[in-house]
Enzyme design. Sequence first.
Site, mmCIF file in Angstrom:
data_model
loop_
_atom_site.group_PDB
_atom_site.id
_atom_site.type_symbol
_atom_site.label_atom_id
_atom_site.label_comp_id
_atom_site.label_asym_id
_atom_site.label_seq_id
_atom_site.Cartn_x
_atom_site.Cartn_y
_atom_site.Cartn_z
ATOM 1 N N LYS A 68 0.857 -1.183 0.000
ATOM 2 C CA LYS A 68 0.000 0.000 0.000
ATOM 3 C C LYS A 68 0.898 1.239 0.000
ATOM 4 O O LYS A 68 1.889 1.279 0.735
ATOM 5 C CB LYS A 68 -0.912 -0.012 1.223
ATOM 6 C CG LYS A 68 -1.909 1.150 1.290
ATOM 7 C CD LYS A 68 -2.793 1.004 2.532
ATOM 8 C CE LYS A 68 -3.726 2.177 2.711
ATOM 9 N NZ LYS A 68 -4.548 2.064 3.938
ATOM 10 N N SER A 144 -9.230 2.938 3.569
ATOM 11 C CA SER A 144 -8.314 3.502 2.603
ATOM 12 C C SER A 144 -7.538 2.464 1.803
ATOM 13 O O SER A 144 -6.859 2.813 0.829
ATOM 14 C CB SER A 144 -7.341 4.446 3.311
ATOM 15 O OG SER A 144 -6.517 3.742 4.232
ATOM 16 N N SER A 168 -9.584 0.828 7.775
ATOM 17 C CA SER A 168 -9.055 0.820 6.416
ATOM 18 C C SER A 168 -8.625 -0.539 5.895
ATOM 19 O O SER A 168 -8.369 -0.694 4.702
ATOM 20 C CB SER A 168 -7.872 1.792 6.304
ATOM 21 O OG SER A 168 -8.318 3.118 6.408
#
Length: 482
Positions: A68, A144, A168
């Site tokens: 990520k 996210s 997230s």
Amino acid sequence: MNFDEYGRLDALGMAGLVGSGDVTPEELLNLARQRLDSVNPTLNAVIADVPPTPGGNGRFHGVPFLLKDIFHHVRGLPTSCGSRAFAAIPADHDSTFVQRCRAAGLVVFGKTNLPELGLKAVSENDLHGATRNPWNTALTPGGSSGGAAAAVAAGVVPMAAANDGGGSIRIPAAHCGLFGLKPSRGRVPPGPSVAEVWEGACSDHVITRTVRDSAAMLDALHGADAGAPFDIPPPERPYLDECSREPGRLRIAYSVRSPIDRPVHPDHAGAVERTAVLLQGLGHEVEEAAPAIDGMELARCYLMLYFGQVAAMVRGRSVRGFELDTRALAMLGRALDSGAYVRAHARWNTFSRAMGAFLSRYDLYLTPTTATPPAQIGALQTPWLERLALRPLLWLRAGRLLLHSGMVEKLALRSLERTPFTQLANLTGLPAMSVPLFLSGEGLPVGSHFTAPFGREDQLFRLAAQLEGANPWGQRLPRFLL
């Protein structure tokens, strides 16, 4: 190996074939790249390449993997955080997370999309654009860690790196039909450059298709590194072993009521009620109950953290590099006085004590993961009239005025009404997971969310494996793949 075979394997299955010599890491990487080339023009899940380097000989040797693009630093490459402000700044070190992923044998070859600074439950930003959900490309995969979830759901990789400061990992896992576990505070260290992220509310882990991959990955990631502020006692046995152990008869409380008294979609409430019936059929004791926590107060405390952290991340950088919403959040953070921030942080202890008391009576707490289905792409952008009004307020630095105008309560309701359940585990530091047991009436995945006592990831893995066996989700394919 063809792609149909590749797409049916989880990460441990791929590693097993590499270990037996039936497939090479190069073959797996080529298949992952081919799949990425096929789906990424539509999904926009992966936004940066990482030159692959051979991993160690750990349990996941040869398995393709994605990071990520926030906190997961690769030396010499930018960590954009979904923002123009960071897009050209190369990292000067590998994060502990990346070091451990490579030691486990994973072959990192890309980075996934997210909202700017990881601040929203959608994965849309001005730098890279929007990531789309493989189950319905008109919808968000959540955030996210939306890029990670979309890539896993679309079969690019069997698991991908993620982190979770307010849901997230668990929110995109729920929206994309995947398994997502947030570990206990400090279980996975964010070093070496920082001791904790978001006052310890944020945890690193992965999003996976199978429970056993998540468990085996936590075996590879957990444990303090040098200078870590937490050193949690190690588990009694490897987490992977827990997946083959019975959970025993658990006492589980559940609630379908939003903690901020907003509507919960019938499909999402219904999924929890169906989960409760499934649990009872497996021999567990289930009853409706909720902890004695003021949900709006928790939401306010979460937003105080949110404002202050954004102000700190933006500080010292040109505001032109940030999106308007981020600049507005930073303005609110700068307007906070230190006493208000400290008082809000101290309230976390109240929530933790309440959950400790509650989880002394119950083994687990079950809620929906999200209150609503995934939003349409772009639907949660700030309306243009509000954006127009924000500009003069930013110029006037009117953050203090907004803080005392009831704006925090309005923001809490608007920003958390779709995802009000997940922040509790972040502020209390408890481990929590989203399990994709059921589909909505429209054929979209719906997550069931479980929170456990501190340090009891083992209990979550045992129950998750039992649920996975009772109602398997691994062979459900998103519409995009059909």
